[in-house]
Design a protein around this motif. Structure first.
Motif, PDB file in Angstrom:
ATOM      1  N   GLY A 388       0.719  -1.181   0.200  1.00  0.00           N
ATOM      2  CA  GLY A 388       0.302   0.196  -0.462  1.00  0.00           C
ATOM      3  C   GLY A 388       0.606   1.612   0.057  1.00  0.00           C
ATOM      4  O   GLY A 388       0.680   2.400  -0.716  1.00  0.00           O
ATOM      5  N   GLY A 389       1.900   1.548   0.104  1.00  0.00           N
ATOM      6  CA  GLY A 389       2.949   2.112   0.254  1.00  0.00           C
ATOM      7  C   GLY A 389       2.343   3.332   1.967  1.00  0.00           C
ATOM      8  O   GLY A 389       3.492   4.244   2.058  1.00  0.00           O
ATOM      9  N   GLN A 390       1.910   3.349   2.513  1.00  0.00           N
ATOM     10  CA  GLN A 390       1.866   3.761   3.706  1.00  0.00           C
ATOM     11  C   GLN A 390       1.608   3.671   5.065  1.00  0.00           C
ATOM     12  O   GLN A 390       0.803   2.143   5.401  1.00  0.00           O
ATOM     13  CB  GLN A 390       0.702   4.702   3.309  1.00  0.00           C
ATOM     14  CG  GLN A 390       0.561   6.198   3.035  1.00  0.00           C
ATOM     15  CD  GLN A 390       0.422   5.570   0.840  1.00  0.00           C
ATOM     16  OE1 GLN A 390      -0.715   4.310   1.338  1.00  0.00           O
ATOM     17  NE2 GLN A 390       0.773   5.679   0.067  1.00  0.00           N
ATOM     18  N   LEU A 391       1.629   3.962   6.021  1.00  0.00           N
ATOM     19  CA  LEU A 391       2.138   2.767   7.664  1.00  0.00           C
ATOM     20  C   LEU A 391       1.900   4.030   8.692  1.00  0.00           C
ATOM     21  O   LEU A 391       2.648   5.429   8.719  1.00  0.00           O
ATOM     22  CB  LEU A 391       3.276   2.188   7.853  1.00  0.00           C
ATOM     23  CG  LEU A 391       2.991   1.582   9.034  1.00  0.00           C
ATOM     24  CD1 LEU A 391       2.008   0.579   8.973  1.00  0.00           C
ATOM     25  CD2 LEU A 391       4.918   0.666   9.301  1.00  0.00           C
ATOM     26  N   LYS A 392       0.919   3.935   9.751  1.00  0.00           N
ATOM     27  CA  LYS A 392       1.164   4.572  10.352  1.00  0.00           C
ATOM     28  C   LYS A 392       1.638   3.302  11.867  1.00  0.00           C
ATOM     29  O   LYS A 392       0.816   2.594  11.828  1.00  0.00           O
ATOM     30  CB  LYS A 392      -0.070   4.945  11.220  1.00  0.00           C
ATOM     31  CG  LYS A 392      -0.866   6.122  10.438  1.00  0.00           C
ATOM     32  CD  LYS A 392      -2.690   6.265  10.575  1.00  0.00           C
ATOM     33  CE  LYS A 392      -2.356   6.759  11.882  1.00  0.00           C
ATOM     34  NZ  LYS A 392      -4.270   6.656  12.500  1.00  0.00           N
ATOM     35  N   THR A 393       2.637   4.025  12.466  1.00  0.00           N
ATOM     36  CA  THR A 393       2.635   2.901  13.653  1.00  0.00           C
ATOM     37  C   THR A 393       3.377   4.109  14.963  1.00  0.00           C
ATOM     38  O   THR A 393       4.425   3.365  15.287  1.00  0.00           O
ATOM     39  CB  THR A 393       3.878   1.767  13.355  1.00  0.00           C
ATOM     40  OG1 THR A 393       4.135   0.955  14.651  1.00  0.00           O
ATOM     41  CG2 THR A 393       5.291   2.793  12.819  1.00  0.00           C
TER      42      THR A 393
END
Length: 423
Positions: A388-393
């Motif tokens: 997906g190319g996006q990450l929140k962590t």
């Protein structure tokens, strides 16, 4: 078969808030042993899959998960023993059928997800390939752009800020490793700015700072200052992502909003949309999660109509990683992106189904942690697998967040020159 499930057992552990959660261990006939730990959210949508809590006030203030653990050990385990760990869909559907409810309230989404994740990890170990490649195929090589939480508000902090997350996004970096450096440096510069002004540098649930500032606008301005003082250009090197978690300050979850925490007062959907449009014009925002409340479908659609051509409008509480609600959103053009949280829906397979629906519609999707996390790095591999190319962590603090970033650094190192990185 060497990948036959021979044992499944659960136990109660603690998450990053010190609250109980579920850890599951899976063993296979070839001797493989794998474990997975389940996260927990604070800002939750009303249609999320249900975490099963004990309700026993004499243990952990009622938040114990011994019932969920018992369900793993006495209901799920006997049903899965003898199945192949590589048949993820069959394993997940077996648990869904055992539960028999729409929201996994009988066995608990925390019980089911722990098993689902542990089975996937065991299968990848048994085959001898990384988890991201097992879930995503041989072509999985895109490392996500991190949206790092640098200031917390809302339900994630006891301060004067309404909006839950203000994130720095290294859209202009040449690689994940460099992007992580950009925003980690910005995080540390922001700390110096806050300290110089006598503001709190304690952190919220996801590791971002939680200062008391005079307005939501003031938060944006200080982030812009931090980006520049760190030596980067806002909008070119580093942009901004937001998570309003608007349900947390909506009085009816539909159209009425109370932003008195920051002094902004009460607002309607139209007021909130007008503020959002102004911010998109003023600041280098690339994505905005839950700008309206989870039942404000019309407000979501209006905001998307006005700024959806400029930024990603990300639905979290409104879609809860559920294809039923995502399908409605696609049909009604409610947003243009979806937040994917494994524990919102409760199995790895259903999370992949949600991603597939987004892909088919041409929507973006953001893989996300929860505010109550563990040291488990499953999410990092899952993000690479889903392409997906996006990450929140989370932020550049708290080891349960850093563990995910470090795992992504490992994956990027393993991939070498074949790794992809772009927004």
């Amino acid at each position: 078969m060497k990948d036959t499930i021979t044992a499944v057992r659960g136990m109660e552990i603690l998450d990053s808030r010190g609250n109980p959660t579920v850890r599951v261990f899976v063993e296979l006939s070839d001797g493989t042993q794998a474990a997975a730990s389940v996260p927990s959210g604070a800002s939750t949508g009303e249609n999320e899959a249900i975490e099963l809590r004990d309700g026993d006030q004499t243990r952990y203030l009622g938040k114990g998960v011994l019932k969920a653990v018992k369900n793993v050990n006495t209901v799920i385990s006997p049903a899965l023993i003898g199945m192949s760990a590589t048949e993820q869909l069959a394993v997940d559907h077996k648990m869904i059928d055992l539960d028999g409810t729409d929201n996994k309230s009988k066995l608990g989404a925390n019980a089911i997800l722990g098993v689902s994740m542990a089975v996937a990890r065991a299968a990848s170990q048994s085959i001898g390939i990384p988890l991201y490649r097992y879930l995503g195929g041989t072509g999985a090589r895109r490392i996500p752009v991190p949206a790092m939480n640098i200031i917390n508000g809302g339900a994630h902090a006891d301060n004067s800020v309404d909006i839950q997350e203000f994130m720095a996004v290294p859209v202009g970096a040449p690689s994940f490793g460099e992007g992580l450096r950009y925003i980690a440096e910005t995080f540390h510069v922001l700390k110096k700015i806050l300290k110089s002004r006598g503001l709190a540098t304690s952190v919220g649930d996801e590791g971002g700072f939680a200062p008391n500032l005079e307005s939501n606008d003031a938060v944006m301005d200080i982030i812009m200052e931090a980006i520049e003082k760190a030596g980067y250009t806002p909008g070119k090197d580093i942009s901004i992502a937001l998570d309003s978690a608007a349900s947390s300050f909506s009085t009816d979850l539909t159209s009425a909003y109370d932003l008195t925490k920051s002094g902004a007062g009460k607002m309607t959907s139209a007021d909130l949309i007008a503020m959002g449009v102004k911010w998109v014009d003023k600041y280098p925002i690339v994505s905005w999660e839950d700008p309206l409340a989870e039942n404000d479908w019309q407000g979501f659609k209006q905001f998307t109509e006005q700024v959806g051509h400029k930024i990603d409008i990300v639905g979290d509480d409104i879609f809860v990683t559920n294809t039923k609600y995502i399908a409605r959103g696609i049909k009604e053009k409610t947003a243009n992106s979806v937040l994917i949280k494994l524990n919102q829906i409760g199995t790895v397979s259903e999370s992949i189904d949600a991603v597939r629906m987004c892909r088919d519609a041409g929507w973006h999707y953001f893989i996300s942690h929860r505010s109550g996390e563990t040291e488990d790095t499953f999410l990092a591999d899952f993000a690479v697998a889903m392409d997906g190319g996006q990450l929140k962590t989370g932020s550049a603090s708290r080891s349960e967040r850093i563990a995910k970033y470090n795992r992504l650094l490992e994956i990027e190192h393993d991939l070498g020159g074949s790794a992809l990185y772009y927004w």
